[in-house]
Design a protein around this motif. Structure first.
Motif, PDB file in Angstrom:
ATOM      1  N   PHE A  81      41.192 -20.963 -65.147  1.00 31.04           N
ATOM      2  CA  PHE A  81      39.891 -21.528 -64.781  1.00 31.04           C
ATOM      3  C   PHE A  81      39.909 -22.025 -63.332  1.00 31.04           C
ATOM      4  CE2 PHE A  81      39.397 -22.913 -69.496  1.00 31.04           C
ATOM      5  CZ  PHE A  81      39.004 -21.627 -69.855  1.00 31.04           C
ATOM      6  N   ALA A  82      41.012 -22.670 -62.931  1.00 32.00           N
ATOM      7  CA  ALA A  82      41.124 -23.137 -61.541  1.00 32.00           C
ATOM      8  C   ALA A  82      41.135 -21.950 -60.585  1.00 32.00           C
ATOM      9  CB  ALA A  82      42.385 -23.983 -61.364  1.00 32.00           C
ATOM     10  N   MET A  83      41.793 -20.858 -60.988  1.00 36.83           N
ATOM     11  CA  MET A  83      41.810 -19.658 -60.158  1.00 36.83           C
ATOM     12  C   MET A  83      40.419 -19.027 -60.060  1.00 36.83           C
ATOM     13  SD  MET A  83      45.464 -18.157 -61.432  1.00 36.83           S
ATOM     14  CE  MET A  83      45.445 -16.698 -60.423  1.00 36.83           C
ATOM     15  N   GLU A  84      39.647 -19.179 -61.110  1.00 31.68           N
ATOM     16  CA  GLU A  84      38.255 -18.716 -61.071  1.00 31.68           C
ATOM     17  C   GLU A  84      37.484 -19.520 -60.020  1.00 31.68           C
ATOM     18  OE1 GLU A  84      34.713 -17.762 -64.232  1.00 31.68           O
ATOM     19  OE2 GLU A  84      35.996 -19.488 -64.665  1.00 31.68           O
ATOM     20  N   ASP A  85      37.659 -20.834 -60.035  1.00 33.42           N
ATOM     21  CA  ASP A  85      36.956 -21.706 -59.082  1.00 33.42           C
ATOM     22  C   ASP A  85      37.389 -21.450 -57.649  1.00 33.42           C
ATOM     23  OD1 ASP A  85      35.676 -22.961 -61.212  1.00 33.42           O
ATOM     24  OD2 ASP A  85      37.144 -24.588 -61.304  1.00 33.42           O
ATOM     25  N   LEU A  86      38.689 -21.332 -57.433  1.00 40.58           N
ATOM     26  CA  LEU A  86      39.230 -21.234 -56.077  1.00 40.58           C
ATOM     27  C   LEU A  86      39.206 -19.836 -55.484  1.00 40.58           C
ATOM     28  CD1 LEU A  86      42.405 -23.468 -56.413  1.00 40.58           C
ATOM     29  CD2 LEU A  86      40.351 -23.980 -55.106  1.00 40.58           C
ATOM     30  N   TYR A  87      39.531 -18.844 -56.314  1.00 37.36           N
ATOM     31  CA  TYR A  87      39.778 -17.509 -55.782  1.00 37.36           C
ATOM     32  C   TYR A  87      38.828 -16.439 -56.292  1.00 37.36           C
ATOM     33  CZ  TYR A  87      44.050 -19.883 -54.490  1.00 37.36           C
ATOM     34  OH  TYR A  87      44.952 -20.779 -53.979  1.00 37.36           O
ATOM     35  N   LEU A  98      39.803  -6.484 -72.411  1.00 35.54           N
ATOM     36  CA  LEU A  98      39.649  -7.631 -71.527  1.00 35.54           C
ATOM     37  C   LEU A  98      40.472  -7.417 -70.257  1.00 35.54           C
ATOM     38  CD1 LEU A  98      39.907 -10.596 -74.037  1.00 35.54           C
ATOM     39  CD2 LEU A  98      37.871  -9.743 -72.899  1.00 35.54           C
ATOM     40  N   CYS A  99      39.918  -7.845 -69.140  1.00 38.74           N
ATOM     41  CA  CYS A  99      40.646  -7.750 -67.873  1.00 38.74           C
ATOM     42  C   CYS A  99      40.229  -8.907 -66.973  1.00 38.74           C
ATOM     43  CB  CYS A  99      40.376  -6.413 -67.179  1.00 38.74           C
ATOM     44  SG  CYS A  99      38.672  -6.180 -66.652  1.00 38.74           S
ATOM     45  N   ILE A 100      41.033  -9.143 -65.973  1.00 38.48           N
ATOM     46  CA  ILE A 100      40.690 -10.122 -64.942  1.00 38.48           C
ATOM     47  C   ILE A 100      40.399  -9.322 -63.687  1.00 38.48           C
ATOM     48  CG2 ILE A 100      41.564 -12.004 -63.510  1.00 38.48           C
ATOM     49  CD1 ILE A 100      43.173 -12.945 -65.910  1.00 38.48           C
ATOM     50  N   ARG A 101      39.289  -9.642 -63.051  1.00 42.53           N
ATOM     51  CA  ARG A 101      38.894  -8.914 -61.849  1.00 42.53           C
ATOM     52  C   ARG A 101      38.592  -9.902 -60.732  1.00 42.53           C
ATOM     53  NH1 ARG A 101      33.647  -9.197 -60.686  1.00 42.53           N
ATOM     54  NH2 ARG A 101      32.207  -9.890 -62.285  1.00 42.53           N
ATOM     55  N   LEU A 102      38.457  -9.367 -59.531  1.00 35.60           N
ATOM     56  CA  LEU A 102      38.106 -10.173 -58.367  1.00 35.60           C
ATOM     57  C   LEU A 102      36.610 -10.109 -58.120  1.00 35.60           C
ATOM     58  CD1 LEU A 102      40.978  -8.973 -56.010  1.00 35.60           C
ATOM     59  CD2 LEU A 102      40.852 -11.145 -57.240  1.00 35.60           C
ATOM     60  N   ASP A 103      36.056 -11.210 -57.647  1.00 39.50           N
ATOM     61  CA  ASP A 103      34.633 -11.290 -57.327  1.00 39.50           C
ATOM     62  C   ASP A 103      34.446 -10.972 -55.846  1.00 39.50           C
ATOM     63  OD1 ASP A 103      32.008 -11.991 -56.777  1.00 39.50           O
ATOM     64  OD2 ASP A 103      32.126 -13.951 -57.757  1.00 39.50           O
ATOM     65  N   LYS A 104      33.784  -9.856 -55.542  1.00 40.73           N
ATOM     66  CA  LYS A 104      33.557  -9.439 -54.153  1.00 40.73           C
ATOM     67  C   LYS A 104      32.740 -10.458 -53.371  1.00 40.73           C
ATOM     68  CE  LYS A 104      33.908  -4.491 -54.832  1.00 40.73           C
ATOM     69  NZ  LYS A 104      33.226  -3.205 -54.803  1.00 40.73           N
ATOM     70  N   GLY A 105      31.999 -11.310 -54.059  1.00 42.08           N
ATOM     71  CA  GLY A 105      31.179 -12.315 -53.400  1.00 42.08           C
ATOM     72  C   GLY A 105      31.972 -13.480 -52.828  1.00 42.08           C
ATOM     73  N   MET A 106      33.275 -13.459 -52.981  1.00 38.15           N
ATOM     74  CA  MET A 106      34.105 -14.573 -52.508  1.00 38.15           C
ATOM     75  C   MET A 106      34.589 -14.400 -51.069  1.00 38.15           C
ATOM     76  SD  MET A 106      34.176 -16.881 -54.858  1.00 38.15           S
ATOM     77  CE  MET A 106      35.596 -17.912 -54.510  1.00 38.15           C
ATOM     78  N   GLY A 107      34.068 -13.424 -50.330  1.00 37.42           N
ATOM     79  CA  GLY A 107      34.355 -13.267 -48.908  1.00 37.42           C
ATOM     80  C   GLY A 107      35.822 -13.074 -48.599  1.00 37.42           C
ATOM     81  N   THR A 108      36.345 -13.935 -47.712  1.00 36.85           N
ATOM     82  CA  THR A 108      37.741 -13.779 -47.282  1.00 36.85           C
ATOM     83  C   THR A 108      38.715 -14.008 -48.436  1.00 36.85           C
ATOM     84  OG1 THR A 108      37.824 -16.065 -46.507  1.00 36.85           O
ATOM     85  CG2 THR A 108      37.297 -14.383 -44.872  1.00 36.85           C
ATOM     86  N   ASN A 109      38.355 -14.846 -49.397  1.00 37.23           N
ATOM     87  CA  ASN A 109      39.214 -15.007 -50.572  1.00 37.23           C
ATOM     88  C   ASN A 109      39.349 -13.673 -51.300  1.00 37.23           C
ATOM     89  OD1 ASN A 109      39.989 -17.667 -50.383  1.00 37.23           O
ATOM     90  ND2 ASN A 109      38.424 -18.424 -51.760  1.00 37.23           N
ATOM     91  N   GLU A 115      44.178  -7.650 -51.336  1.00 37.81           N
ATOM     92  CA  GLU A 115      45.402  -7.144 -50.701  1.00 37.81           C
ATOM     93  C   GLU A 115      46.637  -7.508 -51.522  1.00 37.81           C
ATOM     94  OE1 GLU A 115      45.161  -8.768 -46.756  1.00 37.81           O
ATOM     95  OE2 GLU A 115      43.670  -7.293 -46.109  1.00 37.81           O
ATOM     96  N   MET A 116      46.703  -8.743 -51.997  1.00 36.91           N
ATOM     97  CA  MET A 116      47.861  -9.167 -52.786  1.00 36.91           C
ATOM     98  C   MET A 116      47.920  -8.445 -54.122  1.00 36.91           C
ATOM     99  SD  MET A 116      48.174 -13.233 -51.928  1.00 36.91           S
ATOM    100  CE  MET A 116      46.445 -13.633 -52.112  1.00 36.91           C
ATOM    101  N   PHE A 117      46.781  -8.361 -54.812  1.00 37.39           N
ATOM    102  CA  PHE A 117      46.747  -7.675 -56.105  1.00 37.39           C
ATOM    103  C   PHE A 117      47.040  -6.190 -55.948  1.00 37.39           C
ATOM    104  CE2 PHE A 117      44.281 -10.412 -59.367  1.00 37.39           C
ATOM    105  CZ  PHE A 117      45.000 -11.535 -58.990  1.00 37.39           C
TER     106      PHE A 117
END
Length: 157
Positions: A81-87, A98-109, A115-117
């Protein structure tokens, strides 16, 4: 994220001032903002009873405030949940799984996390395809970010 940062996060999320929050948890009005600033900056760490009171005022679990213990399922969930808030990590479904994905709306995060993933996925794929050994994969994981990539056997030819 340290407990002080979580306190600040939830205080801002709820639209509270430090003074208001301090008064709500029982500090005298004269010092309420100073005390909360000390907790948020990390110069003081709240004891369990204060953490519980803060959680009550925010309407959250005390686990959402404390530094999660990833050795428990609840701690792992609050870490996610903290990773959702921060990253900008998001829970989703892909092809019924089920999967975990990145939100493109988070800009530089998003860019940094992508890149890391991507580096992680590349190494995991090499392991899956037999291009590197489990020991090489573990070495990459446990020395990251120093070990940026492992050359495959074909890369060395």
């Amino acid at each position: 994220m340290a407990i002080g940062e979580r306190i600040r996060f939830f205080r801002n999320l709820r639209g509270m001032t430090q003074k208001y929050l301090g008064i709500q948890v029982g500090f005298p009005e004269k010092t309420a903002d100073i005390r909360m600033a000390q907790y948020e900056s990390g110069s003081r760490t709240p004891k369990a009873d204060l953490t519980n009171k803060l959680a009550e005022v925010f309407g959250v679990s005390a686990s959402a405030l404390t530094i999660p213990d990833i050795d428990s399922y609840n701690g792992l969930m609050h870490t996610l949940f903290a990773m959702e808030d921060l990253y900008g990590l998001r829970i989703d479904k892909l092809d019924g799984e089920l999967c975990i994905r990145l939100d493109k709306g988070m800009g530089t995060n998003y860019i940094s996390m992508f890149e890391m993933f991507s580096a992680w996925q590349e190494q995991a794929e090499k392991l899956k395809n037999g291009e590197i050994t489990k020991e090489e994969y573990d070495h990459w994981r446990y020395t990251y970010p120093q070990e940026k990539a492992i050359n495959t056997k074909t890369d060395n030819a």
